[in-house]
Write a protein that holds these residues in place. Structure first.
Motif, PDB file in Angstrom:
ATOM      1  N   SER A 237      -7.147  22.255 -16.568  1.00 31.09           N
ATOM      2  CA  SER A 237      -7.329  20.860 -16.961  1.00 31.09           C
ATOM      3  C   SER A 237      -6.995  19.916 -15.821  1.00 31.09           C
TER       4      SER A 237
ATOM      5  N   VAL B 217     -10.201  12.366 -11.957  1.00 31.36           N
ATOM      6  CA  VAL B 217     -10.701  11.398 -12.936  1.00 31.36           C
ATOM      7  C   VAL B 217      -9.557  10.570 -13.496  1.00 31.36           C
ATOM      8  N   PHE B 218      -8.453  11.234 -13.831  1.00 32.66           N
ATOM      9  CA  PHE B 218      -7.277  10.532 -14.325  1.00 32.66           C
ATOM     10  C   PHE B 218      -6.741   9.551 -13.292  1.00 32.66           C
TER      11      PHE B 218
ATOM     12  N   LEU C 194      -9.763  17.535 -14.031  1.00 32.47           N
ATOM     13  CA  LEU C 194      -9.744  16.138 -14.450  1.00 32.47           C
ATOM     14  C   LEU C 194      -8.671  15.309 -13.753  1.00 32.47           C
TER      15      LEU C 194
ATOM     16  N   PHE D 123      -4.382  12.244 -21.228  1.00 35.13           N
ATOM     17  CA  PHE D 123      -4.508  13.437 -20.386  1.00 35.13           C
ATOM     18  C   PHE D 123      -3.162  14.128 -20.227  1.00 35.13           C
TER      19      PHE D 123
ATOM     20  N   SER E 215     -11.836  10.801 -23.403  1.00 31.40           N
ATOM     21  CA  SER E 215     -12.959   9.942 -23.773  1.00 31.40           C
ATOM     22  C   SER E 215     -12.682   9.140 -25.030  1.00 31.40           C
TER      23      SER E 215
ATOM     24  N   PRO F 215     -10.100  22.079 -19.845  1.00 30.25           N
ATOM     25  CA  PRO F 215     -10.799  20.851 -19.437  1.00 30.25           C
ATOM     26  C   PRO F 215     -11.682  20.263 -20.537  1.00 30.25           C
TER      27      PRO F 215
ATOM     28  N   ALA G 243     -10.900  16.539 -21.677  1.00 31.62           N
ATOM     29  CA  ALA G 243     -11.943  15.539 -21.475  1.00 31.62           C
ATOM     30  C   ALA G 243     -12.297  14.841 -22.784  1.00 31.62           C
TER      31      ALA G 243
END
Length: 313
Positions: free
Chosen positions: A106, A113-114, A110, A248, A241, A233, A237
């Motif tokens: 994870s 992205v975090f 991500l 997260f 979202s 993940p 995710a």
């Protein structure tokens, strides 16, 4: 590619050199991963320059391989061992392998992205990812010393509880903003914790199995790890979202704390650990491919197989 590299190293290693070989390989690997995160700063991420740079580095890495006179690796078959007997031997090890996959998978899928969603720029996001990798490298020696001296399950549970709770507090404070310094201190600790779960699970499982089953058991644990790394993940995710970036690390924290409680319950229910002198040593293990488990210095190498001579005539 990693399977080819690791099988080559295994083929060229002996009982006397496998420990140093695996240690050197993992040292180079972790530093390369940390350095690779920072290369995102050399060109705009939206352009094609970074892809061209990655392709060039991969091409250059083939040059020493093409120039070497060493023979190609010889892959050997592993002795089969079902997941059921391994689970009966060490529930903590099998469940922990899946948890390690969820946490590590994870984060690496991500984490960037975090970092971008909480307002870090490209340079800070790359440094954030590199800090987690370096935290994983730096924690191996002290965690290994503690795991070889005390109950591995207690060491693992304490680390996951501390980091899980602190990540939960950090996630809840994101709404009010979090400064750059504390975020990176937590990233360092988080990297050390999640990178230690898998080798601790392997060592815990090895304590309860015969030596002839080590390689097969490692392959099964890696399979469970891969399942967790695939599912983690997707779950994280989905939560991000719906609930935003703070979810997260709430997700990571909940998984870590839940597993730590599972470990502590098993410590209470199952205390028949072998004596410290009878336990296998903690070894830093990669979670990359099943071929690398044969490099573990605790395992015996597969005997070399020779082809029978062709019959005359």
């Amino acid at each position: 590619m990693t399977t080819s590299i690791e099988s080559w190293l295994n083929d060229r290693s002996t009982n006397k050199t496998r420990g140093r070989t695996l240690g050197s390989y993992m040292l180079v690997f972790y530093f390369a991963v940390a350095l690779g995160q920072t290369l995102v700063n050399v060109a705009p991420p939206a352009g094609s320059e970074l892809l061209m740079l990655a392709s060039a580095l991969i091409g250059l890495s083939l040059v020493p391989i093409a120039l070497t006179r060493l023979g190609e690796p010889k892959l050997t078959e592993l002795r089969p061992l079902g997941l059921g007997p391994i689970f009966e031997a060490s529930r903590v090890g099998v469940v922990g392998a899946g948890v390690a996959g969820i946490l590590v998978g994870s984060f690496y899928a991500l984490g960037v992205v975090f970092a971008r969603q909480i307002g870090l720029n490209v340079t800070e996001a790359a440094l954030f990812m590199s800090t987690v990798v370096l935290g994983g490298l730096g924690a191996q020696l002290p965690v290994g010393m503690l795991a070889d001296r005390f109950d591995r399950r207690i060491v693992m549970a304490c680390m996951l509880l501390a980091v899980g709770l602190s990540w939960g507090l950090l996630a809840t404070s994101l709404a009010n903003g979090v400064s750059f310094g504390p975020l990176f201190v937590m990233a360092l600790a988080f990297g050390g914790a999640i990178s230690s779960v898998y080798p601790l699970c392997v060592a815990q499982t090895f304590d309860r199995l015969e030596r002839r089953h080590y390689v097969a058991a490692s392959g099964r644990l890696l399979m469970v790890y891969s399942i967790g790394a695939t599912a983690g993940p997707l779950l994280a995710a989905t939560l991000m979202s719906i609930y935003g970036p703070a979810s997260f690390f709430l997700f990571e924290s909940a998984i870590a704390v839940a597993y730590a409680l599972f470990v502590l319950v098993n410590v209470h229910l199952r205390r028949d650990l072998p004596a410290v002198d009878g336990r296998e040593k903690f070894v830093l293990l990669p979670d990359i491919s099943s071929t690398a488990v044969a490099l573990d210095p605790r395992t015996e190498p597969e005997p070399r197989r020779t082809r029978p001579p062709h019959p005359a005539g």
